[in-house]
Scaffold this active site. Structure first.
Site, short mmCIF file in Angstrom:
data_model
loop_
_atom_site.label_atom_id
_atom_site.label_comp_id
_atom_site.label_asym_id
_atom_site.label_seq_id
_atom_site.Cartn_x
_atom_site.Cartn_y
_atom_site.Cartn_z
N CYS A 150 -4.69 -38.74 -39.02
CA CYS A 150 -3.63 -37.93 -38.41
C CYS A 150 -4.24 -36.75 -37.65
CB CYS A 150 -2.68 -37.43 -39.50
SG CYS A 150 -1.38 -36.34 -38.93
N CYS A 153 -2.26 -33.49 -37.72
CA CYS A 153 -2.38 -32.80 -39.01
C CYS A 153 -3.73 -32.12 -39.17
CB CYS A 153 -2.22 -33.79 -40.15
SG CYS A 153 -1.01 -35.05 -39.87
N ASP A 154 -4.78 -32.82 -38.82
CA ASP A 154 -6.12 -32.37 -39.22
C ASP A 154 -7.00 -31.93 -38.05
OD1 ASP A 154 -5.47 -32.96 -41.85
OD2 ASP A 154 -6.19 -35.01 -41.72
C1 LIG Z 1 -4.36 -37.54 -44.49
C2 LIG Z 1 -2.99 -37.21 -43.93
C3 LIG Z 1 -2.72 -35.93 -43.53
C4 LIG Z 1 -1.45 -35.62 -43.05
N1 LIG Z 1 -1.21 -34.33 -42.68
C5 LIG Z 1 0.02 -33.99 -42.24
C6 LIG Z 1 0.30 -32.64 -41.87
O1 LIG Z 1 -0.54 -31.75 -41.92
N2 LIG Z 1 1.57 -32.38 -41.44
C7 LIG Z 1 2.53 -33.33 -41.33
O2 LIG Z 1 3.66 -33.00 -40.97
N3 LIG Z 1 2.28 -34.62 -41.66
C8 LIG Z 1 1.05 -34.97 -42.10
N4 LIG Z 1 0.79 -36.26 -42.42
C9 LIG Z 1 1.85 -37.26 -42.26
C10 LIG Z 1 2.86 -37.14 -43.44
O3 LIG Z 1 2.17 -37.13 -44.65
C11 LIG Z 1 3.85 -38.30 -43.40
O4 LIG Z 1 4.54 -38.26 -42.17
C12 LIG Z 1 4.89 -38.20 -44.52
O5 LIG Z 1 4.27 -38.14 -45.78
C13 LIG Z 1 5.83 -39.42 -44.48
O6 LIG Z 1 6.74 -39.26 -45.53
P1 LIG Z 1 7.56 -40.49 -46.14
O7 LIG Z 1 8.26 -39.93 -47.32
O8 LIG Z 1 8.34 -41.16 -45.10
O9 LIG Z 1 6.48 -41.56 -46.60
P2 LIG Z 1 5.17 -41.46 -47.47
O10 LIG Z 1 4.63 -40.08 -47.49
O11 LIG Z 1 4.31 -42.56 -46.97
O12 LIG Z 1 5.67 -41.78 -48.96
C14 LIG Z 1 5.99 -43.08 -49.32
C15 LIG Z 1 6.32 -43.08 -50.80
O13 LIG Z 1 6.82 -44.35 -51.14
C16 LIG Z 1 6.21 -44.77 -52.34
N5 LIG Z 1 6.30 -46.23 -52.38
C17 LIG Z 1 5.71 -47.15 -51.58
N6 LIG Z 1 6.05 -48.39 -51.95
C18 LIG Z 1 6.89 -48.25 -53.02
C19 LIG Z 1 7.60 -49.14 -53.85
N7 LIG Z 1 7.51 -50.47 -53.68
N8 LIG Z 1 8.36 -48.65 -54.86
C20 LIG Z 1 8.47 -47.32 -55.04
N9 LIG Z 1 7.84 -46.41 -54.28
C21 LIG Z 1 7.06 -46.87 -53.28
C22 LIG Z 1 4.82 -44.18 -52.31
O14 LIG Z 1 4.28 -44.09 -53.62
C23 LIG Z 1 5.14 -42.80 -51.72
O15 LIG Z 1 5.56 -41.94 -52.75
C24 LIG Z 1 -0.47 -36.61 -42.93
C25 LIG Z 1 -0.73 -37.92 -43.34
C26 LIG Z 1 -1.97 -38.22 -43.84
C27 LIG Z 1 -2.26 -39.63 -44.31
#
Ligand SMILES: Cc1cc2nc3c(=O)[nH]c(=O)nc-3n(C[C@H](O)[C@H](O)[C@H](O)COP(=O)(O)OP(=O)(O)OC[C@H]3O[C@@H](n4cnc5c(N)ncnc54)[C@H](O)[C@@H]3O)c2cc1C
Length: 323
Positions: A150, A153-154
């Protein structure tokens, strides 16, 4: 004597655990926990299945500096804990379970985890997406310590540093151009001799003096102990290997939404993202989505959290109308 063996087995087997819930949230990332907060405040006593990554992808990064309300930044895992605490304060319950299969053909929807079946009147799917990995030695160990998926982000952490970008599509070039704000030098490593990205992006990248290309090459190892110090590169035509020094490695070789268990039950696009409308509705009434499981564009904590809130608000209305 004919014995009814099936009946005997059924009576001696431990009863399968079942629980009826009004709203079940799949995923404990920013989208899932925000949905849980809103649903809890609507007194739906939501249950959140956390999956394997409590806090979601946000918990993978050291510091988040672009989530509003934290002028000095906030640790990724810490933000996840705060989201959870806030949702639990109003009655959400987080279970450390993973949804293994679902049946969305009728309400209540059935969600099976290892050893338990949830019967949910409404569902918010927030299972996110996973960036595709190179799956090379050193990659997992150095994620968050120089390996990133990302740039938004970084990128800031690589001010005046050298970075390597892997990929040849739109996002690799877009993110490389974004990284030119910070990094002193960006080397795009691509396994072919031409890019897949659109023409305008290609031109902009090729004209940018900070960006250079290494063609027909793949990264086979990430080097460094506490932080990235270099990558091992292999020329796919000659097979020759060499070490290329760098301070960071950004990998943009696509994302895969975590939607396999919903396959055939919800409308998805060709990449597997669940299709939704502005109200976070899916093709099945009562099933809502939020965050990266439906959004391949913004992919941020703030946007995912916003969608989570929206999904919970709509699910609350749905339950009011269908209870
Ligand atoms: C290294 C890194 C750094 C980042 N830095 C930033 C930043 O600085 N700022 C920013 O805004 N964004 C950042 N992002 C992006 C941000 O983290 C994501 O956009 C955000 O977390 C997405 O949220 P989400 O809840 O949609 O999904 P996710 O964060 O992907 O969460 C998915 C969830 O679903 C769960 N899950 C998956 N499959 C199942 C299942 N079958 N049953 C139950 N649970 C399940 C997982 O355990 C997890 O808890 C970064 C991403 C990464 C990888």
């Amino acid at each position: 004597m004919e014995l009814n063996l099936n009946a005997m087995r059924a009576s001696s087997a431990p009863a399968e655990k079942q629980e009826a819930v009004k709203l079940l949230v799949l995923g404990s990332g920013p989208a899932g926990l925000s949905a849980a907060l809103y649903a809890a405040r609507a007194e739906l006593n939501p249950v959140v299945l956390a999956g394997l990554q409590l806090g979601g992808q946000a918990a993978l990064t050291h510091t988040i500096e672009n989530y509003p309300g934290f002028p000095d930044g906030v640790g990724g895992p810490q933000l996840g804990e705060l989201f959870q605490k806030q949702a639990e304060r109003f009655g959400a319950r987080v279970e450390y379970e993973t949804a293994e299969s679902v049946d969305l053909s009728q309400r209540p929807f059935q969600v099976k985890t290892y050893g338990k079946t949830y019967l949910a009147d409404a569902l918010v799917i927030a299972t996110g997406a996973s960036p595709n990995h190179l799956n090379v030695p050193g990659e997992a160990e150095l994620t968050g310590r120089g390996v990133s998926y990302c740039a938004t982000c970084d990128g800031w952490f690589f001010k005046d540093k050298r970075v390597v970008v892997v990929g040849g599509g739109d996002s690799a070039l877009e993110e490389s151009l974004f990284l030119t704000r910070y990094a002193s030098e960006i080397t795009i490593i691509h396994r072919r001799d031409q890019l897949r990205a659109g023409a305008i992006l290609q031109r902009r990248a090729k004209e940018n003096p900070k960006i250079q290309f290494i063609w027909n090459s793949v990264v086979t190892e990430v080097l460094g102990s506490d932080a990235v110090q270099g990558v091992r590169i292999k020329d796919v035509q000659t097979g020759e290997e060499r070490i290329y020094p760098t301070d960071g490695l950004f990998i943009f070789i696509g994302h895969t939404p975590n939607t396999q268990i919903f396959s055939g039950q919800l409308d998805m696009d060709e990449r597997g993202y669940i299709r939704s409308n502005m109200l976070m509705e899916t093709s099945v009434p009562g099933v809502y989505v939020a965050g990266e499981v439906t959004d391949s564009t913004f992919r941020q904590v703030v946007t995912s959290a916003g969608m989570g809130a929206a999904a919970a608000i709509r699910a609350t209305h749905f339950l009011e109308e269908h209870s």
